[in-house]
Write an enzyme that holds these catalytic residues in place. Structure first.
Site, short mmCIF file in Angstrom:
data_model
loop_
_atom_site.label_atom_id
_atom_site.label_comp_id
_atom_site.label_asym_id
_atom_site.label_seq_id
_atom_site.Cartn_x
_atom_site.Cartn_y
_atom_site.Cartn_z
N LYS A 107 0.82 -1.22 0.00
CA LYS A 107 0.00 0.00 0.00
C LYS A 107 0.85 1.26 0.00
O LYS A 107 0.37 2.33 -0.38
CB LYS A 107 -0.91 0.02 1.25
CG LYS A 107 -2.00 -1.01 1.22
CD LYS A 107 -2.98 -0.73 2.36
CE LYS A 107 -3.96 -1.86 2.54
NZ LYS A 107 -4.70 -1.77 3.80
N LYS A 188 -8.56 -11.20 -3.62
CA LYS A 188 -9.41 -11.56 -2.47
C LYS A 188 -10.57 -10.56 -2.37
O LYS A 188 -10.45 -9.42 -2.82
CB LYS A 188 -8.59 -11.59 -1.18
CG LYS A 188 -8.12 -10.24 -0.71
CD LYS A 188 -7.59 -10.30 0.72
CE LYS A 188 -7.34 -8.88 1.21
NZ LYS A 188 -6.98 -8.74 2.58
N LYS A 191 -12.75 -4.88 1.27
CA LYS A 191 -13.59 -3.73 1.58
C LYS A 191 -13.28 -2.57 0.64
O LYS A 191 -14.10 -1.73 0.39
CB LYS A 191 -13.33 -3.27 3.02
CG LYS A 191 -13.98 -4.15 4.06
CD LYS A 191 -13.63 -3.70 5.46
CE LYS A 191 -12.34 -4.25 5.89
NZ LYS A 191 -11.91 -4.46 7.17
P1 TYM Z 1 -9.40 -6.57 8.34
O1 TYM Z 1 -10.47 -5.60 8.74
O2 TYM Z 1 -8.69 -6.31 7.06
O3 TYM Z 1 -10.03 -8.01 8.27
C1 TYM Z 1 -10.78 -8.58 9.35
C2 TYM Z 1 -10.61 -10.11 9.31
O4 TYM Z 1 -11.18 -10.63 8.07
C3 TYM Z 1 -10.20 -11.43 7.41
N1 TYM Z 1 -10.44 -11.29 5.95
C4 TYM Z 1 -10.75 -12.30 5.12
N2 TYM Z 1 -10.89 -13.63 5.34
C5 TYM Z 1 -11.23 -14.40 4.27
N3 TYM Z 1 -11.42 -13.93 3.00
C6 TYM Z 1 -11.27 -12.60 2.74
N4 TYM Z 1 -11.47 -12.13 1.52
C7 TYM Z 1 -10.92 -11.73 3.83
N5 TYM Z 1 -10.70 -10.38 3.93
C8 TYM Z 1 -10.41 -10.15 5.24
C9 TYM Z 1 -8.85 -10.85 7.86
O5 TYM Z 1 -7.79 -11.77 7.74
C10 TYM Z 1 -9.13 -10.50 9.32
O6 TYM Z 1 -8.94 -11.62 10.17
N6 TYM Z 1 -5.46 -5.10 11.09
C11 TYM Z 1 -6.65 -5.95 11.11
C12 TYM Z 1 -7.53 -5.70 12.31
C13 TYM Z 1 -6.83 -5.70 13.62
C14 TYM Z 1 -6.48 -6.85 14.39
C15 TYM Z 1 -5.86 -6.33 15.57
C16 TYM Z 1 -6.62 -8.21 14.19
C17 TYM Z 1 -6.45 -4.61 14.32
N7 TYM Z 1 -5.86 -4.98 15.48
C18 TYM Z 1 -5.38 -7.19 16.56
C19 TYM Z 1 -6.14 -9.05 15.20
C20 TYM Z 1 -5.53 -8.55 16.36
C21 TYM Z 1 -7.45 -5.71 9.86
O7 TYM Z 1 -7.36 -4.66 9.25
O8 TYM Z 1 -8.34 -6.72 9.52
#
Ligand code: TYM
Length: 321
Positions: A107, A188, A191
């Site tokens: 990014k 994938k 969002k």
């Molecule tokens: P984020 O918001 O990108 O995604 C949330 C969760 O969804 C999973 N995910 C997917 N799984 C399957 N197929 C997909 N297409 C797909 N897109 C997203 C992600 O792997 C994730 O588990 N930085 C993190 C949030 C965060 C976090 C944390 C997680 C902030 N602090 C501490 C764990 C522990 C994030 O942006 O996830």
């Protein structure tokens, strides 16, 4: 205990549901915490009004999906504790370690005006995890490297200053739990996709979901077979259906001989999986007082749970009273 978060940088989609939220509901223990990481949604240009709205929406979706209300919170409600711990962990992390993160390279590289927070956000994520003393972090593959960083920082801090932090480990979904974009199965489901035609959102109306699934990209081959490399579009549909039913994609494939019938089955499975979540979320969003009560309680419980680790870490680095 387990902790995990979801970032309101867009609307919650079916990949988030199948890859994360659904597992948080089924595998959850009584001490687990799940949160909306709203501060993470500011590492690129953001709109404050939209951020606030999406944060409420995601909190509602987590509860509506079945996570008990006492186990959810919003990250910014712990901003003081997390801000302080992030600084301590930034002083534990090398620049090179942060710059090696794949998401930063993807990014951030070559973009003008990259925010410093895009580089340091995995350190805030480490603070989310370490503040609560979580042993396990259920995430999708794309977040694995960030949890590994949290692991390295916990070890280093404990080794340098004294034992404060539980060393966390990532818990990854079984293979195939990466939902792909319906219009472009090479990517994938995300969002931030430029075109929402291939992204099923948790709050999409049933007819819109049906239309998106019917238009999913497949291939010109005949018969239905689970072959992720050669037939990624069809494999994605089979994985979605299998995920909804708790079965294996290859077993599901054996039931179908045409793409048309498969798509109808996928559409109905997704509609029925999301229907109760959508209805309950809309009820919650119509009751801001209830949502505010959930948010407030979650914040005080999470802050209380983490406070002693921050105090101990401060003392060990030679700061605080
Ligand atoms: P984020 O918001 O990108 O995604 C949330 C969760 O969804 C999973 N995910 C997917 N799984 C399957 N197929 C997909 N297409 C797909 N897109 C997203 C992600 O792997 C994730 O588990 N930085 C993190 C949030 C965060 C976090 C944390 C997680 C902030 N602090 C501490 C764990 C522990 C994030 O942006 O996830």
């Amino acid at each position: 205990m387990r902790i995990s978060g979801i970032t309101p940088s867009g609307h919650t989609h079916f990949g988030n549901h199948l890859g994360a939220i659904q597992r948080w509901v089924t595998d959850g223990g009584p001490d687990d915490l799940y949160f909306v990481s709203d501060l993470h949604a500011m590492t690129t240009t953001h709109n404050p009004g939209k951020l606030r709205g999406r944060t409420s929406e995601m909190l509602g979706i987590l509860v509506a999906a079945g996570i008990p209300a006492e186990r959810v919170f919003v990250q910014s409600d712990l901003s003081r504790e997390l801000g302080a711990l992030t600084w301590i962990l930034e002083c534990t992390c090398s620049y090179g370690e942060a710059a090696r993160m794949i998401q930063f390279k993807e990014k951030g590289s070559g973009q003008p005006g990259v925010r410093l927070s895009l580089l340091t956000y995995p350190v805030l994520m480490a603070a989310d995890i370490l503040l609560q003393g979580a042993a396990e972090v259920p995430v999708g593959e794309d977040q694995n490297q960030h949890v590994e960083l949290a692991r390295a920082l916990a070890r280093r801090f404990n080794g340098t200053y004294g034992e404060v932090f539980t060393v966390p480990r990532p818990v990854l979904p079984p293979t195939g739990a990466r939902v792909r974009d319906l219009s472009d199965p090479a990517r994938k489901m995300s969002k931030s996709a430029r075109d929402a035609a291939g992204v099923v959102f948790v709050l999409d109306e049933p007819d819109l979901i049906r239309r998106k699934v019917r238009r999913a990209v497949t291939d010109g081959l005949t018969g239905v077979e689970y072959a992720p490399e050669e037939r990624p579009g069809v494999a994605n549909l089979l994985e979605i259906l299998a995920g909804c039913r708790g079965e294996r994609p290859a077993d599901v494939a054996a039931e179908f001989s045409s793409y048309g019938v498969l798509k109808e089955a996928v559409a109905e499975a997704v509609v029925e999986t999301l229907r109760p979540i959508r209805e309950r979320t809309l009820e919650l969003l119509a009751d801001p007082a209830e949502l505010a009560r959930i948010r407030k309680e979650g914040a005080s419980r999470a802050a209380e749970r983490g406070e002693h680790r921050l105090t101990s870490a401060m003392r060990l680095i030679g700061a605080g009273m």
